[in-house]
Write an enzyme that holds these catalytic residues in place. Structure first.
Site, PDB file in Angstrom:
ATOM      1  N   LYS A 153       0.849  -1.198   0.000  1.00 53.47           N
ATOM      2  CA  LYS A 153       0.000   0.000   0.000  1.00 53.47           C
ATOM      3  C   LYS A 153       0.883   1.245   0.000  1.00 53.47           C
ATOM      4  CE  LYS A 153      -3.903   1.844   2.723  1.00 53.47           C
ATOM      5  NZ  LYS A 153      -4.733   1.614   3.946  1.00 53.47           N
TER       6      LYS A 153
ATOM      7  N   SER B  17      -9.558   1.348   2.970  1.00 51.93           N
ATOM      8  CA  SER B  17      -8.770   2.156   2.064  1.00 51.93           C
ATOM      9  C   SER B  17      -7.718   1.374   1.283  1.00 51.93           C
ATOM     10  CB  SER B  17      -8.074   3.265   2.855  1.00 51.93           C
ATOM     11  OG  SER B  17      -7.157   2.723   3.781  1.00 51.93           O
TER      12      SER B  17
ATOM     13  N   SER C   1      -9.731  -0.876   7.148  1.00 52.30           N
ATOM     14  CA  SER C   1      -9.117  -0.704   5.820  1.00 52.30           C
ATOM     15  C   SER C   1      -8.330  -1.901   5.302  1.00 52.30           C
ATOM     16  CB  SER C   1      -8.218   0.530   5.816  1.00 52.30           C
ATOM     17  OG  SER C   1      -9.012   1.693   5.785  1.00 52.30           O
TER      18      SER C   1
END
Lengths: 65, 455
Positions: free
Chosen positions: B75, B150, B174
């Site tokens: 990420k 996310s 997330s």
């Protein structure tokens, strides 16, 4: 500061800063704040509280079936 | 795409090389990234170099353990030395990380190959991945839908076979939300276990780092590598017979999509049939979860962003900027009330776990929502997408309990459903033993192949 006064001040500040689009989300936050303030875990200077945490009236993670 | 376990066996049997599998991942990224927008940065040359080194090391008898040569995505919230950490925001323009975040250093030490940095909701402040300076990531099961957020690009990269595993962060869900939306496993370890240094924060008090993988076994392997303990052996699953699960039904299951509810109940029935003891518990202050979470995350995020909100507000996406500005209005007295609520909720989850090995509930009350949707119909009423997506996960970020999302079949249109298991604080390994035991029963019979790209 009570929630109505806070909300009015926050909306006025947002408008002054050219952010009128904040108004609906500030209203949402105001509802969440009202719920938070109404929670029975809040303590009060008077010595009382809405309901003592862990008291028999409070359902704390108990098994129900 | 093979699992990390399968990769490791075949690598050591000399049936494949790290270079070959890395190049296969890069081919899939090349083929599908324009459609899924999962990657912000592809580190092709560096990945092949790392893979070549891994092959050379193994040939020389230097085996770094289960993650040796494993191609993974990261990420774009984590610092990797020498490359930008964008947090999917123009606010970060010009940033280049000087050193690896400790979690990344541990993965590097374990021999992992970094394929690149994945797309996310800007500054990890959202559940759909729509607000990103690089455009939305898309769900491999249906590119008109959100991959969740996310860590949406991360989940999409694994679900589409572009990476064997990925690393995400979880502040309100997330990791578990996108894992559930994309049909993979997502582990949020116990609060504080995996270092968050070198990770752009959303909430310093609720951020967690963890893996998204194809299987629970793979999640165990990556989790231990993140801790700097890559050689830790896989834990043995708990025996299913006599395992004790407690279902959080009241509040948590009041409003579920019909098919999500059906898959959840079917999973519980299979577990019961396998000898698992299942009863129900309640969280007394469940109705206070969202206000407590909101006041903490808004305040923590506003503190981090205050300076850039003043100096470069135009660089934020409008929705994330608005949410951060909202956070600047929270009063200190309400933040303290939320901290009090956090303690109450933590004790209630501890008590709910009392006589049980884990709590069980869905991870996501709805299948992956369409991109652009602002509200969804759940249980006969309309609810904002963000509220619905956070509803079942945010509690365990507030309390810090470890939680894992495990795939639980599909809807009639092929969208993934999931079951979330929650363990005792600082006992992530114990939770993983439960998840290893339950994984096959939760998954149920294999679904007919859908249109998943490379899946």
């Amino acid at each position: 500061m009570n929630i109505d006064a806070w909300l009015q001040a926050a909306i006025a500040d947002a408008e002054r800063r050219g952010l009128p689009e904040l108004k609906p989300i500030l209203e949402t936050l105001a509802r969440a704040t009202a719920a938070l303030r109404a929670a029975d875990f809040n303590e009060h200077a008077s010595g009382g509280r809405h309901a003592a945490v862990g008291s028999p009236q409070t359902s704390v993670g108990g098994r129900t079936s | 795409m093979m699992t990390i376990e399968q990769f490791g066996r075949r690598l050591r049997a000399r049936e494949l090389t790290a270079v070959r599998v890395t190049e296969e991942c890069l081919r899939r990224i090349e083929a599908d990234n324009s459609r899924l927008n999962a990657f912000i940065l592809v580190m092709a040359d560096e990945a092949v170099r790392q893979a070549r080194e891994a092959d050379k090391d193994l040939a020389a008898g230097h085996d770094r353990g289960p993650l040796h040569g494993v191609p993974i995505s990261i990420k774009d919230l984590f610092d990797i030395r020498g490359v930008p950490t964008t947090a999917a925001s123009r606010v970060r323009e010009g940033h280049v990380a000087e050193r690896d975040a400790p979690s990344m250093a541990h993965l590097r030490q374990a021999g992992a190959v970094f394929l690149g940095k994945t797309n996310l909701h800007e500054f990890a402040f959202g559940t759909t991945n729509e607000d990103s300076a690089f455009g939305p990531a898309r769900n491999p099961h249906d590119p008109t839908r959100s991959p969740g957020g996310s860590s949406g690009g991360s989940a999409a990269s694994v679900a589409a076979g572009m990476a064997l595993a990925t690393i995400g962060s979880d502040t309100g869900g997330s990791i578990r939300i996108p894992a559930a939306a994309c049909g993979i496993v997502g582990l949020k370890p116990s609060l504080g276990e995996v270092s968050t240094d070198g990770v752009v924060p959303l909430s310093r008090t609720m951020d967690h780092v963890g893996p998204l993988t194809q299987t629970v076994s793979d999640a165990c392997l990556v989790y231990h590598a993140l801790l700097g303990d890559a050689r830790s052996p896989l834990p043995a699953p708990m025996p299913l017979h006599g395992l004790r699960l407690a279902v959080l039904r009241k509040y948590f299951c009041d409003r579920l999509d019909d098919e999500v509810r059906a898959r959840f109940d079917e999973a519980l029935a299979r577990l019961r049939g396998a000898g698992v003891l299942i009863d129900e518990v309640e969280i007394g202050h469940a109705a206070d979860i969202a206000p407590v979470y909101l006041h903490i995350v808004l305040s923590d995020a506003a503190a981090f962003h205050a300076a850039t909100l003043d100096t470069m507000p135009e660089r934020y996406t409008p929705a994330v900027r608005a949410r951060l500005e909202m956070g600047r209005t929270v009063l200190a007295e309400d933040y303290v009330r939320a901290l009090k609520g956090r303690e109450v909720l933590r004790r209630e989850v501890d008590a709910a776990l009392g006589q049980h090995d884990a709590l069980a509930l869905p991870a996501l009350p709805i299948p992956a929502p369409p991109l652009g949707a602002t509200s969804v119909q759940v249980g006969g009423s309309s609810e904002p997408v963000r509220n619905a997506m956070l509803r079942l996960t945010q509690l365990f970020d507030v309390t810090g309990h470890p939680a894992i999302s495990v795939p639980a079949g599909r809807t009639s249109t092929g969208l993934p459903c999931s079951v979330q298991l929650v363990g005792c604080r600082m006992q992530t390994d114990a939770l993983l033993k439960v998840a290893l035991a339950c994984e096959a029963q939760i998954a149920g019979p294999p679904a007919p192949r859908s249109g998943t790209l490379g899946g």
